[in-house]
Design an enzyme around this catalytic site. Structure first.
Site, PDB file in Angstrom:
ATOM      1  N   TYR A  53      55.299  63.522 -15.096  1.00 19.58           N
ATOM      2  CA  TYR A  53      55.914  62.183 -15.122  1.00 19.58           C
ATOM      3  C   TYR A  53      56.859  62.052 -16.312  1.00 19.58           C
ATOM      4  O   TYR A  53      56.477  62.372 -17.430  1.00 19.58           O
ATOM      5  CB  TYR A  53      54.856  61.090 -15.235  1.00 19.58           C
ATOM      6  CG  TYR A  53      53.870  60.981 -14.101  1.00 19.58           C
ATOM      7  CD1 TYR A  53      54.071  61.635 -12.883  1.00 19.58           C
ATOM      8  CD2 TYR A  53      52.710  60.223 -14.239  1.00 19.58           C
ATOM      9  CE1 TYR A  53      53.147  61.526 -11.858  1.00 19.58           C
ATOM     10  CE2 TYR A  53      51.783  60.101 -13.209  1.00 19.58           C
ATOM     11  CZ  TYR A  53      52.011  60.767 -12.024  1.00 19.58           C
ATOM     12  OH  TYR A  53      51.095  60.661 -11.014  1.00 19.58           O
ATOM     13  N   ALA A 215      50.679  50.720  -1.635  1.00 19.54           N
ATOM     14  CA  ALA A 215      51.619  51.358  -0.697  1.00 19.54           C
ATOM     15  C   ALA A 215      53.054  51.168  -1.155  1.00 19.54           C
ATOM     16  O   ALA A 215      53.916  50.712  -0.409  1.00 19.54           O
ATOM     17  CB  ALA A 215      51.415  50.816   0.719  1.00 19.54           C
ATOM     18  N   GLY A 217      54.334  49.039  -2.998  1.00 14.57           N
ATOM     19  CA  GLY A 217      54.773  47.652  -3.040  1.00 14.57           C
ATOM     20  C   GLY A 217      54.715  46.939  -1.700  1.00 14.57           C
ATOM     21  O   GLY A 217      54.809  45.708  -1.647  1.00 14.57           O
ATOM     22  N   GLY A 221      53.556  42.192   0.072  1.00 13.76           N
ATOM     23  CA  GLY A 221      54.282  41.287   0.947  1.00 13.76           C
ATOM     24  C   GLY A 221      55.762  41.191   0.611  1.00 13.76           C
ATOM     25  O   GLY A 221      56.483  40.354   1.149  1.00 13.76           O
ATOM     26  N   LYS A 222      56.190  42.068  -0.268  1.00 13.55           N
ATOM     27  CA  LYS A 222      57.574  42.052  -0.747  1.00 13.55           C
ATOM     28  C   LYS A 222      58.572  42.454   0.326  1.00 13.55           C
ATOM     29  O   LYS A 222      59.720  42.001   0.328  1.00 13.55           O
ATOM     30  CB  LYS A 222      57.670  43.010  -1.950  1.00 13.55           C
ATOM     31  CG  LYS A 222      59.008  43.100  -2.627  1.00 13.55           C
ATOM     32  CD  LYS A 222      58.896  44.045  -3.821  1.00 13.55           C
ATOM     33  CE  LYS A 222      60.196  44.177  -4.584  1.00 13.55           C
ATOM     34  NZ  LYS A 222      60.050  45.052  -5.764  1.00 13.55           N
TER      35      LYS A 222
END
Length: 317
Positions: A53, A215, A217, A221-222
């Protein structure tokens, strides 16, 4: 906050794990420091990162997340207040990949240096390495534990047969075993874990720190229409993968339970994972203090049996 044990390691962690992949990627060092400070304020002291990362960012080479965490530890002196997990195995440059004993020994020293610490709480195989005998890799990890450089080991991205085989090899050879599994798991991505991995985990008493808890984002519900793909860098991929008939059913279930509890869909998605007996501490990331404050509330959200049924039915595979 409640704590759970990582497998049989004796290491107690909170109900949520913070994913350090955002450090050096979507947030810089200053913002990372603010989040790390806030994590302790929320008693969320379990941080998961990896040596690779965030090497996928242009101009990066890997090690950026560990370096930022290490700089924060040096500045604050709070090493004893956090549980630190990192990983080895993904490509870090020419000859720097896999789980050979030689490379494990080299990689752990590099991670310790970047993290500015003399031990890692949980050291994980980031990928399975079919080219190196399991006994050789596990012996190398066992040596690190005996040297005091690592407290426990874990596996990420392993298939059920390989995870079971690794546990068998450890037992037969008297070597340290994987105490944790880090699989992809959430309301949308259930099948691979529930079909086979979960039985290996529960039969052997492993801890599970699943990644992609939201998942990418989608479960917040975005992303509800194709137009929402523009909301983030990864929006197009999320919409292409999840915005379908089943995905919309999952969002409907989340909305229903969220409304009942006066909560956000993302909080409900994480609370569903926390409520599953085989899950120890889902991994979740945030890039702002507001996001972190919202996510932290998931650890105190209690779902009842009816909520679990609603979500299970909505996300059935």
């Amino acid at each position: 906050m409640s704590k759970r044990e990582l497998g049989r390691s004796g290491i107690q962690v909170p109900l949520l794990t913070f994913g350090g992949n955002v450090f050096g990627w979507t947030i810089d060092q200053a913002a990372s420091f603010n989040l790390l400070d806030a994590l302790l304020d929320h008693n969320l002291n379990f941080i998961d990162t990896a040596d690779v990362y965030s090497g996928w960012v242009e101009g990066n080479k890997g090690g950026e997340s560990e370096t930022i965490i290490g700089n924060w530890l040096k500045k604050t002196g709070k090493r004893d207040q956090i549980i630190l997990a990192t990983k080895v195995g993904k490509p870090m440059g020419e000859g720097k990949v896999g789980l050979s004993p030689r490379y494990i020994k080299e990689a752990v020293e590099a991670s310790l240096k970047r993290l500015q610490t003399d031990y890692i709480d949980l050291y994980q195989s980031h990928d399975d390495d079919a080219d190196t005998p399991l006994a050789e890799s596990l012996a190398a990890f066992d040596a690190l534990i005996k040297e005091g450089k690592v407290r426990a080991i874990g596996a990420s991205n392993y298939s059920a047969p390989r995870l079971a085989e690794a546990l068998k090899v450890s037992k037969e050879n008297g070597l340290a075993r994987n105490e944790t599994l880090q699989p992809q798991y959430n309301l949308y991505d259930r099948k691979v874990y529930e079909e086979a991995l979960e039985k290996v985990v529960t039969d052997n008493g492993l801890g599970v720190i699943n990644f992609y808890g939201l998942a990418a984002g989608f479960l917040t519900g975005k992303y509800r229409t194709k137009a929402d793909a523009s909301k983030s860098k990864r929006g197009e991929n999320v919409v292409a993968r999840c915005l379908n008939e089943r995905g919309l059913k999952v969002l409907e279930g989340l909305d229903q339970v969220a409304e009942k509890h006066g909560a956000q869909p993302g909080q409900v998605a994480l609370a569903w994972q926390i409520a599953r007996p085989s899950i120890t501490s889902p991994i979740v990331s945030a890039t702002s203090l507001q996001q972190l404050n919202e996510l932290a509330q998931a650890a105190t959200l209690k779902l009842d049996d009816a909520d679990i049924r609603t979500l299970n039915d909505a996300s059935a595979w």
